[in-house]
Design an enzyme around this catalytic site. Structure first.
Site, PDB file in Angstrom:
ATOM      1  N   GLU A  38       0.752  -1.155  -0.104  1.00 61.48           N
ATOM      2  CA  GLU A  38      -0.096   0.001   0.088  1.00 61.48           C
ATOM      3  C   GLU A  38       1.111   1.368   0.048  1.00 61.48           C
ATOM      4  O   GLU A  38       1.801   1.332   0.807  1.00 61.48           O
ATOM      5  CB  GLU A  38      -0.665   0.056   1.181  1.00 61.48           C
ATOM      6  N   ARG A 265       4.747 -12.535  10.211  1.00 61.95           N
ATOM      7  CA  ARG A 265       5.474 -11.474   9.679  1.00 61.95           C
ATOM      8  C   ARG A 265       6.752 -11.223  10.466  1.00 61.95           C
ATOM      9  O   ARG A 265       6.942 -11.849  11.571  1.00 61.95           O
ATOM     10  CB  ARG A 265       4.618 -10.398   9.645  1.00 61.95           C
ATOM     11  N   LYS A 275       4.429   0.452   9.266  1.00 57.14           N
ATOM     12  CA  LYS A 275       4.611   1.980   8.415  1.00 57.14           C
ATOM     13  C   LYS A 275       3.825   3.120   9.518  1.00 57.14           C
ATOM     14  O   LYS A 275       4.125   4.087   9.319  1.00 57.14           O
ATOM     15  CB  LYS A 275       3.762   1.741   7.276  1.00 57.14           C
TER      16      LYS A 275
HETATM   17  P1  ATP Z   1       2.543  -2.163   7.807  1.00 57.95           P
HETATM   18  O1  ATP Z   1       2.147  -2.713   8.958  1.00 57.95           O
HETATM   19  O2  ATP Z   1       4.131  -1.713   7.887  1.00 57.95           O
HETATM   20  O3  ATP Z   1       1.727  -0.967   7.123  1.00 57.95           O
HETATM   21  P2  ATP Z   1       1.239  -3.698   5.750  1.00 57.95           P
HETATM   22  O4  ATP Z   1       1.107  -5.134   6.055  1.00 57.95           O
HETATM   23  O5  ATP Z   1       0.241  -2.592   6.012  1.00 57.95           O
HETATM   24  O6  ATP Z   1       2.333  -3.375   6.747  1.00 57.95           O
HETATM   25  P3  ATP Z   1       1.429  -3.502   3.204  1.00 57.95           P
HETATM   26  O7  ATP Z   1       2.075  -2.307   2.364  1.00 57.95           O
HETATM   27  O8  ATP Z   1       0.013  -3.641   2.993  1.00 57.95           O
HETATM   28  O9  ATP Z   1       2.067  -2.979   4.536  1.00 57.95           O
HETATM   29  O10 ATP Z   1       2.438  -4.494   2.915  1.00 57.95           O
HETATM   30  C1  ATP Z   1       2.783  -5.154   1.637  1.00 57.95           C
HETATM   31  C2  ATP Z   1       2.997  -6.656   1.748  1.00 57.95           C
HETATM   32  O11 ATP Z   1       4.305  -6.733   2.726  1.00 57.95           O
HETATM   33  C3  ATP Z   1       2.194  -7.366   2.307  1.00 57.95           C
HETATM   34  O12 ATP Z   1       1.961  -8.936   1.676  1.00 57.95           O
HETATM   35  C4  ATP Z   1       2.434  -7.532   3.743  1.00 57.95           C
HETATM   36  O13 ATP Z   1       1.724  -8.678   4.211  1.00 57.95           O
HETATM   37  C5  ATP Z   1       3.942  -7.745   3.590  1.00 57.95           C
HETATM   38  N1  ATP Z   1       4.374  -7.286   4.821  1.00 57.95           N
HETATM   39  C6  ATP Z   1       4.271  -6.146   5.555  1.00 57.95           C
HETATM   40  N2  ATP Z   1       5.040  -6.197   6.719  1.00 57.95           N
HETATM   41  C7  ATP Z   1       5.555  -7.209   6.820  1.00 57.95           C
HETATM   42  C8  ATP Z   1       6.330  -7.926   7.756  1.00 57.95           C
HETATM   43  N3  ATP Z   1       6.747  -7.492   8.750  1.00 57.95           N
HETATM   44  N4  ATP Z   1       7.043  -9.137   7.568  1.00 57.95           N
HETATM   45  C9  ATP Z   1       6.648  -9.735   6.434  1.00 57.95           C
HETATM   46  N5  ATP Z   1       5.827  -9.128   5.576  1.00 57.95           N
HETATM   47  C10 ATP Z   1       5.177  -8.082   5.628  1.00 57.95           C
HETATM   48 MG    MG Z   2      -1.670  -2.194   5.265  1.00 54.61          MG
END
Ligand code: ATP
Ligand code: MG
Length: 571
Positions: A38, A265, A275
């Site tokens: 995102e 994760r 983020k």
């Molecule tokens: P954040 O909590 O940092 O915003 P998010 O999952 O909301 O993380 P996205 O941009 O939606 O962020 O994530 C893109 C991809 O990266 C998704 O498939 C997500 O599952 C993966 N991802 C995000 N954070 C992690 C993590 N800590 N470990 C492994 N994969 C991750």
């Molecule tokens: Mg997200």
């Protein structure tokens, strides 16, 4: 052909995929993954795990593909600048999406058609409860929800309202489109989840075309299906969303039904990997930006001196598992330390200078002394460093009253200067008022050139140094963990994670001196400063006239030692 696995051991996801491929008919034997960020912030090391997994699996399997897809369904938080940084970071990590760059917003029209189809099939309705009531009606984990009074709207009414929602006739929050599933489902995600909400805001790609935006759960599975994704890999917190993922695809009878697989994760000690939290640090001025070298972002790690390979190696080492766990940040540091140990040229830098005058060295003489660039890699060649009558050593390499086991310089004591000579401390000059040491006076043994003992006599300490007249001024930033708590988000006292920021995470040393061979050091290039650690030229603040270095990592894991209550300084 059976799928091959080149570098990674078979984790549970790779095992599932290999089985699926073995089962598939020969024309369907391909794997297609995606990385779906995102664009609401910069990528962090957790994302690197997902990137390595998705792009890695595609690369390991013949004909495998991996898409980069921006999940840009929430225009209130998404910005074009993040799209650019995410692309840069994925590329920098060494992955290539080729011509498969997509945006969920590419599918807005198609997604709307799917929503209309659900309405026509009696599987979705427009609900006019407000946000709070929707929450109340949803029930709890232990109690079933209640059906919305709007659930029985006719298909015609729903179609009409949905069309007018799209046309921008209603205020934000006045209506939503919901799936009609089961308000008593034990899975809360299945209790008539939202599909569309009204957001009359501009989108960075579709402008003002849309007044309604699809929810993640609806957009994500359908985007996967539209792109022909075979395996949709996501983190564990989406486990409960899988039922809904499958429901949308089944209800719409789509040909392509990707398999969602969840993995743990990445969590790291002494930092935060979300983020939202990282944005809070940036916006609150707790760090200098997303690329602050203390940040666990890809851009922060890059600026800190991490290489793509060290991050990929780290991701490979931690592997992929089904159970959440927290990885010790020392493991990440070890990955760059190992690489730097092999690759970084050795140089001498004085971080806290103490002037030393060698009284018996000829005043105008300058010698160029041979020094190897890497002790274990002769292929990296030698350089020549100037030696003269006035040099700098580290302040803490001298002690007026040396404690036991202090093998460095002290009054009357002799030490070796690396690549140079033996010197002996003859006297100490102090500031009369403050008592501060201003300079040392030493003598050298001309017979010990190159640091070799002329007569077999031994010295215990070997110090690094720079020639005062030739050394370059530099600023050096020493970094430590961003947080002083190993798990700042889950402190037992429930305190705000920001209250656990490490007050000593940055130490700026502004009067350092480095050897002149660093004059042409390119931004981003890395060195071992002898006895100090690995450093890189800061790519933002360094210039030819004002060198700035970031400490990437120390030579050893000093934090682990501190934890065990050991002395921080070796000799
Ligand atoms: P954040 O909590 O940092 O915003 P998010 O999952 O909301 O993380 P996205 O941009 O939606 O962020 O994530 C893109 C991809 O990266 C998704 O498939 C997500 O599952 C993966 N991802 C995000 N954070 C992690 C993590 N800590 N470990 C492994 N994969 C991750
Ligand atoms: Mg997200």
């Amino acid at each position: 052909m059976t799928p091959t696995n080149l570098t990674n051991p078979m984790d549970f996801i790779r095992t599932i995929i290999a089985k699926d491929l073995a089962k598939a008919g020969s024309s369907n034997r391909k794997v297609h993954t995606r990385f779906p960020p995102e664009p609401n912030g910069y990528l962090h090391i957790g994302h690197a795990k997902s990137i390595c997994l998705n792009f890695g699996i595609a690369a390991e399997n013949t004909g495998g593909l991996c898409n980069l897809r921006f999940d840009d369904t929430d225009p209130t938080k998404e910005y074009i600048k993040y799209v650019g940084s995410i692309k840069d970071d994925v590329r920098w990590l060494g992955f290539d999406w080729g011509d498969r760059l997509f945006y969920a917003s590419d599918y807005f029209e198609q997604l709307y058609c799917y929503a209309v189809e659900l309405v026509k099939n009696g599987k979705a309705y427009v609900c006019s409860l407000n946000e709070e009531d929707i929450r109340k009606y949803r029930g709890t984990v232990t109690e079933p929800g209640r059906e919305s009074p709007y659930r029985t709207r006719t298909i015609e009414e729903n179609l009409n309202l949905l069309q007018r929602m799209r046309a921008g006739e209603f205020e934000d929050g006045s209506h939503v489109l919901r799936a009609k599933i089961d308000m008593a489902s034990p899975n809360m995600k299945m209790r008539d989840p939202l599909i569309y909400r009204i957001r009359r805001v501009e989108h960075h790609r579709t402008g003002n075309k849309w007044s309604i935006y699809p929810m993640y759960d609806f957009a994500h599975c359908l985007s996967d299906s539209i792109e022909g994704i075979t395996h949709s890999l996501c983190t564990l917190e989406f486990e409960n969303n899988r039922e809904l993922y499958d429901w949308f695809i089944n209800e719409l009878k789509l040909d392509c039904h990707p398999k969602q697989i969840e993995f743990a994760r990445l969590e790291l000690t002494y930092t935060v990997l979300s983020k939202r939290n990282l944005l809070e640090l940036v916006e609150g001025g707790y760090v200098t930006g997303w690329d602050d070298p203390r940040m666990p972002t890809i851009s922060g790690l890059r600026r800190r001196g991490y290489t793509p390979k060290s991050i990929r190696n780290f991701c490979e080492r931690i592997g992929v598992a089904k159970k959440n766990s927290t990885v010790d940040i020392a493991l990440l540091e070890q990955s760059i330390r190992e690489e730097m140990n092999r690759l970084a040229p050795r140089v001498m830098a004085i971080l806290r200078p103490l002037r030393v005058i060698i009284d018996n060295y000829p005043e105008d003489q300058v010698e160029m002394l041979e020094a190897e660039n890497h002790p274990e890699n002769p292929g990296m060649g030698n350089r020549r460093i100037p030696f003269s009558r006035e040099i700098y050593i580290e302040q803490d390499d001298f002690s007026e009253n040396p404690p036991r086991k202090f093998f460095r310089l002290a009054p009357g004591r002799e030490v070796r200067l690396k690549h140079a000579y033996f010197i002996k401390c003859e006297s100490v000059v102090k500031d009369e008022q403050s008592g501060r040491i201003i300079e040392l006076h030493c003598t050298y043994d001309p017979q010990s050139r190159g640091g070799a003992s002329p007569d077999g006599r031994k010295v215990k300490g070997t110090l690094h140094w720079v020639s005062a007249a030739h050394a370059l001024k530099a600023e050096v930033y020493l970094y430590d963990h961003l947080f002083s708590s190993p798990n700042p988000l889950n402190e037992k006292d429930g305190s705000d994670f920001k209250s656990h920021l490490n007050k000593n995470s940055l130490e700026a040393l502004t009067s350092c001196r480095v050897e002149p061979s660093l004059k042409a050091a390119a931004p981003g290039s890395s060195y071992q400063f002898l006895r100090h650690g690995y450093f890189c030229v800061d790519s933002v603040n360094s210039s030819d006239d004002a060198l700035v270095f970031n400490r990437t990592v120390s030579l050893r894991d000093t934090w682990g030692k501190i934890e065990k209550g050991k002395n921080r300084h070796g000799t």
